[in-house]
Design an enzyme around this catalytic site. Structure first.
Site, short mmCIF file in Angstrom:
data_model
loop_
_atom_site.label_atom_id
_atom_site.label_comp_id
_atom_site.label_asym_id
_atom_site.label_seq_id
_atom_site.Cartn_x
_atom_site.Cartn_y
_atom_site.Cartn_z
N LYS A 97 13.12 -1.00 -42.02
CA LYS A 97 12.53 -1.22 -40.69
C LYS A 97 11.17 -0.54 -40.58
CE LYS A 97 17.00 -1.57 -38.35
NZ LYS A 97 17.20 -2.98 -37.99
N GLN B 254 14.91 2.54 -34.63
CA GLN B 254 13.86 1.82 -33.91
C GLN B 254 12.72 2.73 -33.43
OE1 GLN B 254 13.69 -1.39 -33.86
NE2 GLN B 254 15.77 -1.96 -34.44
N CYS C 156 23.82 -6.78 -32.12
CA CYS C 156 24.74 -5.71 -32.55
C CYS C 156 24.90 -4.66 -31.45
CB CYS C 156 24.27 -5.04 -33.83
SG CYS C 156 24.28 -6.15 -35.24
N HIS D 257 23.62 0.76 -30.75
CA HIS D 257 23.86 -0.30 -31.73
C HIS D 257 25.28 -0.10 -32.28
CE1 HIS D 257 23.37 -2.25 -35.72
NE2 HIS D 257 22.29 -2.85 -35.23
N ASP E 232 19.73 8.32 -33.47
CA ASP E 232 19.57 7.11 -34.27
C ASP E 232 18.10 6.70 -34.15
OD1 ASP E 232 19.29 4.52 -35.16
OD2 ASP E 232 21.13 3.77 -34.23
N1 PLP Z 1 20.59 1.47 -35.08
C1 PLP Z 1 19.69 0.72 -34.44
C2 PLP Z 1 19.15 1.17 -33.12
C3 PLP Z 1 19.25 -0.49 -35.01
O1 PLP Z 1 18.36 -1.25 -34.37
C4 PLP Z 1 19.78 -0.88 -36.28
C5 PLP Z 1 19.40 -2.16 -36.89
O2 PLP Z 1 19.21 -3.17 -36.26
C6 PLP Z 1 20.71 -0.04 -36.90
C7 PLP Z 1 21.08 1.12 -36.29
C8 PLP Z 1 21.31 -0.40 -38.22
O3 PLP Z 1 20.36 -0.33 -39.24
P1 PLP Z 1 20.73 -0.77 -40.72
O4 PLP Z 1 21.31 -2.15 -40.63
O5 PLP Z 1 19.43 -0.73 -41.44
O6 PLP Z 1 21.71 0.22 -41.25
#
Ligand code: PLP
Length: 405
Positions: free
Chosen positions: A226, A203, A364, A123, A200
């Site tokens: 999430k 998900q 993203c 992401h 990370d």
């Molecule tokens: N990393 C992953 C794999 C994600 O799916 C997301 C959100 O869509 C993020 C990071 C970013 O999360 P946040 O916007 O809650 O900081």
């Protein structure tokens, strides 16, 4: 089914909404999840009955708010099985957790010519902070490639690890392909070269049991919103020996021990990384969310969503012109797709008119879209409250939209 899904759905008032006169089918859980009453009511209760700034007050309410906030840290520790609450840093979310780490690690140990490794399916939140730090430090960003099925090429990673590698950063579950990456194996490979690993977990935490000691990762990031919790709060887990080595990210508030005009000394872990008033109402509500999913059982949630995803894949594969992106052996509750030459935005907009909420676009992950040779996909992502009937509604919706083109 190991929990009563109809009863569970009653905990989420929004699921009873009608959209354009149709029952809401909420399949955008990868972006954010809906909140159970238990979470919202905890927030209302705290604002109505407890509210006071944490850590700095001698008065009753401040003590009580502090106790709730610190109990939430313990709830997070228990949920991901960290060794100590000193290893749980509250942030605003995954993005802030990674920005914190990229900055602090960059300051502590990155020099010109050093290398940072990320994966092809990250992401933007796990790319851009590292790119920015590389820019400041003259370091190089290297990318673990992936196969057409959406699996990381670990043999290539092996060849990439060397004495200049400062960290490997990898998503646990891809928010586009649903791939569950073999992060435990990646950690082992990196550790063989004394390289730390950030996972990370944005998900993964909402969908499967996570044990950071078992994974043996050095850092782990996730977002409250999430995992059925509130917005504005997230977590950076870091092994104590690593967090001790890193300098603070932001200055002010709880991160200080003493301040003079000449210099400031910093607070102990985890407060060293928590500048300013934390969102203590959100941390308390996050603990309620974790309590909620733990009561259902993360194994049960995982089993339910796996079954739903398999059912969705089976049914969707029968749709004419269907292209599903990602075919990893181990995959999670995300299905990205395109049908014929229907633009993802058109598909998403028309599904919305049927009450079906999906996400469209690059999710993203623009470098991943480039790798796949597309501008975007339609993404259905499942949560603990989704049903087979909702998958049927999605399939019927896609077929209806397809007939219109
Ligand atoms: N990393 C992953 C794999 C994600 O799916 C997301 C959100 O869509 C993020 C990071 C970013 O999360 P946040 O916007 O809650 O900081």
């Amino acid at each position: 089914m190991m929990y009563d899904i109809n009863k569970v759905r009653e905990d989420f008032p929004i699921l009873a909404r009608q959209i354009y006169g149709k029952p809401l089918v909420y399949l955008d859980n990868g972006a954010t999840t809906q909140k159970p009453r238990q979470v919202v009511e905890a927030m209302v209760d705290e604002y109505y009955n407890v509210n006071a700034n944490v850590h700095r007050g001698v008065h009753f309410l401040s003590q009580q708010a502090t106790d709730l906030h610190e109990a939430s840290r313990e709830a997070v520790r228990r949920f991901i099985n960290a060794r100590s609450t000193d290893e749980i840093v509250f942030t605003r979310g995954t993005t802030e957790s990674i920005n914190l780490l990229a900055f602090s690690l960059g300051e502590a140990m990155v020099k010109e010519g050093d290398e940072i490794v990320v994966s092809a399916m990250e992401h933007h939140s796990d790319i851009v902070p590292w790119q920015m730090m590389c820019g400041r430090k003259g370091a190089v960003l290297r990318v673990i490639p992936m196969t057409d099925e959406g699996e990381l090429e670990l043999e290539t990673l092996e060849g990439m690890l060397n004495e200049r590698t400062r960290i490997v950063c990898c998503t646990h579950v891809s928010n586009v392909l649903g791939t569950v990456n073999p992060v435990k194996q990646i950690v082992k490979m990196a550790h063989a070269h004394d390289v730390p690993v950030l996972i990370d977990g944005a998900q993964s935490v909402p969908h499967m049991p996570v044990d950071v000691q078992d994974l043996d990762c050095d850092f782990f990031a996730f977002s409250g919103h999430k995992v059925y919790g509130p917005t504005g709060v997230g977590v950076l887990y870091g092994k104590e020996e690593w967090l001790e080595k890193l300098p603070p990210y932001q200055g002010g508030g709880e991160m200080i021990k003493n301040v003079t005009w000449e210099r400031t000394t910093y607070n102990v872990l985890p407060y060293k990384f928590e500048a300013g008033t934390p969102d203590y109402v959100a941390t308390h509500a996050l603990a309620k969310a974790l309590e909620y999913v733990a009561a259902l059982g993360m194994e049960n949630i995982y089993a339910h969503e796996q079954e739903l995803t398999q059912y969705a894949l089976e049914r969707m594969r029968q749709i004419e012109g269907m292209r599903i992106f990602g075919d990893a052996a181990h995959r999670d509750a995300v299905v990205s797709f395109l049908v014929g030459d229907i633009h993802h935005l058109d598909m998403g907009t028309l599904l919305d008119r049927l009450g079906i909420a999906v996400r469209t676009g690059h999710h993203c992950a623009e470098p991943l879209m480039t790798r796949l040779g597309i501008s975007g996909t339609v993404r259905a992502s499942f949560g603990l409250y989704n049903t087979r009937e909702e998958v049927d509604a999605l399939v019927a919706g896609i077929e209806k939209v397809s007939r219109m083109f």
